[in-house]
Design an enzyme around this catalytic site. Structure first.
Site: not given
Length: 646
Positions: A296, A425-428
Site C-alpha cells: 500500500r 478506491i485502489f487497494e482498499g
C-alpha cells in the site's frame, strides 16, 4: 475430484461468516511494537520513530544512482502527453524500463533485481509517476502486489529461482483478486481451483486486473474446495498468462490513468501445477493482506509526487497571474490554498518516508502505519489537486492539449485530478480502510473483552472475559488521565526557533483523549460498535492526523540535524500541525454531534422508494444492461486481447 467437476456457484455467505473469513486472514498477534497501535491505545511512543530511522549508506548510494538514471530516462524517453492522448504506454518505453531494471527494483540482486530499499523504491515510483501516473501504476502493480512481493514473503526457494529473475528483467506481473461481484468481501470469492493429480484446475472470472492485459505472470486468488487430503480455502497461485484457457476479455477504460493496462480475465479449465501454489491451501487472503502491508505504500508515494507538482504549479502560476493589482498568491483566499498544499506535501512525504524506513528496518509492525499512510495520503492528495484546479480557475478545468493549442503552457491539472481519484478506491477504499484500521486499533480491547460482546459466547465464557477485562482496564484506564503532554518542558529538543514541542505535547494528550473516546463508545454500544461506521471512521481519521503530525515533527528535526533546510522544514511542520489540529477538533466534535442516526433513516426511505418522487424531472443517460456482469464459469466467447510486450 476430477477436472471435469463443475465449479461451485458463488458462495452464499452470511454477514457473520464474512467477518470470520476476514478475521481468520488477518495477523492475529503483535510480535513487534507498533507506533500507531500504541497511539490508538493512548500511548505516545515517540521513541519508536525518533530519532528518525535512516537507510544504510550503501543502500542510499545504490538508490541515488538508480534515481539519477531513472530521471534521465523519464525526462528524455517519456512523452506524458502521448500516453494520455493514446491511452497507452508505448512498448518502447516499457522495454526501456525493463532495460533500466525498473521492473526489478524490489527484487534481490541475487535474482537479477536492483535490491532497492522500500524508501528508494517509493522515491522511484514518485519520480516515474510524476512523468506519467500510468507508468507509476505499471511498476507498482508489478512489484508491490504482483508476483515478486508474495514470493518474497511466502514463496519457496524453487519458486523464487524460477520466477523472480523473469520478473526482474523480462516478465510483467499482475495480482488478481477482485471479481465482478466480489470486492472487499472475499468470503464470496467464486473462482475455483479444483485439485486434479499434480495440478489444480482453475475456473472463474477476475475483474480490474491492473497490468493483466500485458502481464506474463499472474498471482490469482481462487477457492480450493475442501476434500480428502485438501484443507481447502482461498489459495494463491502463480499462473502463466499464456496457459490454455486464459483469456483477457476486455481492456477497461477509466476516467483517469488512461494508460494503464487493466482488464477482465477469464479462466476456463486452466491447469496450474501444484508447484505454482504460493503458501498452503487456505493462506491466500493472509498472503494478500500481508503483501498489502507494504504494498500500500506505493500509493502514498504517488500522492507525494502529486503534492510536489501541485506546489510547483501553484507557486509559478500564482506569482505570474495578477488580479486587482497584485499576484493572486497575495490574495488570502488563494494564499491559504497554497499554504495548505505546501504544508500537506511536507507532511505526506514525512509519513511516506517514515513508514517506508520502518518497513525497511523491520523492527516495528507497520500494518496500521501503512494503512494510515494510504488512507491519509489518498484523501489529502485529492484535496490538494482539487485546490490546484481552483487556483488555476478556468485553466484548471481546461485540458493540457487545449491549453497548448491556443498558445499557453499545457498544464494537466484536470488530468491530475482524474488520475488521483482512483487512489481513494485502489487497494482498499477509504471506507474499507476505516474499518480495517479500526479493527486493528481496537484489537487490544477485543482481545480481553471480545467475548463479552459476542452473542455466540456462553455465560461462562463471558464471565471469564469480564474478569480478564477488569484486570486490563484497571491498569490501562488510570494511565489515560495524565501524561507528559501536560508538562510544559516535554519534548524540548523540538524547539529551534520555531517551537514544535507544543504540537507533540498535543499529540500525547490527544492520543489519550482518543483512547478514552474509544473506550466510552465500546462501553456504550458494545456489540453494536461494529455498525457505527461513521464513528469508527472519525476515530481513524483522528489517528491519521496524529500520525501525520508526529511524522512531520520528526522529519523536521531530522532535516534540521542534517543542515538540510531545517529552518524551513520547522516552519512547514508548524503550519501543518496547526492546520491538522483544527481538523482534529472538528472530528472530535463530530464523534458525538452528527446526523448518523438520521442518515440511516433517510437511507431506509431512499431504498424503500419513499423519496422516489424527488427523482422526477430528469432523463437517465445510462445504457441498458445488468448492474453486475455475468461471471458464470465457462469457455470464453470473446477475442483474447492479451498483449504481451516482448
Amino acid at each position: 475430484m476430477s477436472a471435469s467437476t463443475t465449479p461451485s456457484s458463488r458462495p452464499a455467505v452470511t454477514e457473520r461468516e464474512a467477518r470470520e473469513v476476514a478475521e481468520a486472514a488477518r495477523e492475529q498477534h503483535w510480535r513487534k511494537p507498533s507506533f500507531a497501535k500504541e497511539l490508538f491505545l493512548g500511548r505516545f511512543r515517540l521513541d519508536l520513530i525518533h530519532p528518525h530511522p535512516l537507510p544504510a549508506d550503501e543502500a542510499a548510494q545504490r538508490g541515488e544512482e538508480f534515481l539519477a538514471k531513472l530521471r534521465d530516462f523519464v525526462e528524455t524517453k517519456v512523452d506524458p502527453a502521448l500516453i494520455e492522448r493514446e491511452a497507452r504506454i508505448p512498448d518502447e518505453v516499457i522495454d526501456g524500463l525493463k532495460d533500466l531494471g525498473a521492473f526489478g527494483m524490489k527484487i534481490d540482486t541475487k535474482y537479477g533485481g536492483l535490491g532497492l530499499t522500500q524508501v528508494y523504491y517509493n522515491k522511484a515510483l514518485s519520480l516515474a509517476g510524476s512523468a506519467s501516473p500510468a507508468i507509476g501504476v505499471l511498476l507498482s502493480a508489478h512489484q508491490s502486489i504482483g508476483v515478486p512481493q508474495p514470493l518474497k514473503l511466502f514463496g519457496t526457494q524453487e519458486q523464487k529461482e524460477r520466477f523472480l529473475p523473469r520478473c526482474a528483467r523480462t516478465d510483467i506481473s499482475a495480482f488478481l483478486l477482485t471479481e465482478p461481484d466480489v470486492g472487499s468481501d472475499p468470503a464470496r470469492l467464486a473462482t475455483t481451483a479444483v485439485p486434479d493429480g499434480d495440478d489444480y484446475v482453475l475456473d472463474g472470472v477476475k475483474l480490474w486486473t491492473t497490468n493483466g492485459v500485458v502481464a506474463d505472470l499472474l498471482v490469482v486468488m481462487a477457492r480450493v474446495p475442501r476434500s480428502e487430503g485438501h484443507k481447502g480455502g482461498i489459495t494463491a497461485f502463480v499462473v502463466e498468462t499464456n496457459s490454455p484457457g486464459v483469456t483477457v476479455e476486455n481492456r477497461n477504460a477509466f476516467m483517469g490513468l488512461r494508460g494503464i493496462e487493466n482488464g477482465v480475465t477469464r479462466f476456463h479449465q486452466v491447469r496450474v501445477p501444484v508447484a505454482n501454489r504460493v503458501g498452503e491451501e487456505g493462506q491466500g487472503l493472509k498472503i494478500a493482506l500481508t503483501t498489502l502491508n507494504t504494498g500500500r505504500l506505493s500509493l502514498p508515494a504517488s500522492c507525494v509526487a502529486a503534492g510536489k507538482w501541485c506546489l510547483k504549479i501553484a507557486r509559478e502560476w500564482s506569482a505570474a497571474r495578477e488580479q486587482w493589482g497584485k499576484p493572486v498568491a497575495h490574495h488570502e483566499a488563494v494564499g491559504s490554498k497554497i499554504s495548505f498544499i505546501a504544508a500537506t506535501t511536507f507532511a505526506l512525504e514525512a509519513v511516506t518516508d517514515l513508514a517506508s524506513q520502518m518497513a525497511d528496518e523491520d523492527r516495528n509492525d507497520i500494518r496500521i502505519e501503512g494503512a494510515l499512510a494510504k488512507l491519509y495520503a489518498s484523501e489529502m492528495a485529492w484535496t490538494m489537486a482539487d485546490e490546484l484546479v481552483q487556483i488555476r480557475g478556468g485553466r484548471g478545468f481546461e485540458t493540457a492539449e487545449s491549453l497548448r493549442a491556443r498558445g499557453e503552457r499545457g498544464v494537466p491539472a484536470e488530468q491530475l485530478l482524474r488520475d488521483l481519484r482512483i487512489n481513494r478506491i485502489f487497494e482498499g477504499s477509504t471506507e474499507i480502510m476505516h474499518l480495517l484500521i479500526a479493527r486493528e486499533a481496537v484489537d487490544a480491547h477485543l482481545s480481553v473483552a471480545g467475548d463479552l460482546i459476542d452473542p455466540g459466547k456462553s455465560l461462562g465464557e463471558k464471565a471469564r472475559a469480564g474478569a480478564n477485562a477488569g484486570v486490563f482496564y484497571a491498569k490501562w484506564l488510570p494511565k489515560l488521565v495524565a501524561g507528559p503532554g501536560q508538562l510544559p518542558a516535554t519534548y524540548g529538543e523540538f524547539k529551534h526557533g520555531v517551537d514544535l514541542s507544543g504540537h507533540l505535547r498535543y499529540v500525547e494528550r490527544t492520543a489519550r483523549k482518543l483512547a478514552r473516546s474509544t473506550f466510552y463508545a465500546m462501553s456504550r454500544w458494545q456489540g453494536r460498535m461494529e455498525s457505527k461506521q461513521g464513528f469508527l471512521g472519525r476515530i481513524v481519521d483522528i489517528g491519521a492526523e496524529l500520525f501525520a503530525m508526529s511524522a512531520a515533527c520528526v522529519r523536521a528535526e531530522l532535516l534540521r540535524s542534517q543542515g538540510d533546510h531545517g529552518r524551513e522544514a520547522y516552519q512547514l511542520a508548524d503550519v501543518f500541525c496547526r492546520q491538522s489540529r483544527i481538523r482534529i477538533e472538528e472530528l472530535f466534535n463530530r464523534l458525538w454531534t452528527n446526523t448518523d442516526d438520521l442518515d440511516r433513516k433517510v437511507v431506509k426511505g431512499v431504498l424503500s422508494g419513499t423519496y422516489e418522487w424527488l427523482e422526477r424531472g430528469i432523463v437517465d443517460p445510462s445504457g441498458e444492461g445488468p448492474w453486475i456482469a455475468d461471471a458464470t464459469p465457462g469457455p470464453s466467447q470473446k477475442e483474447n486481447v492479451h498483449r504481451p510486450i516482448r
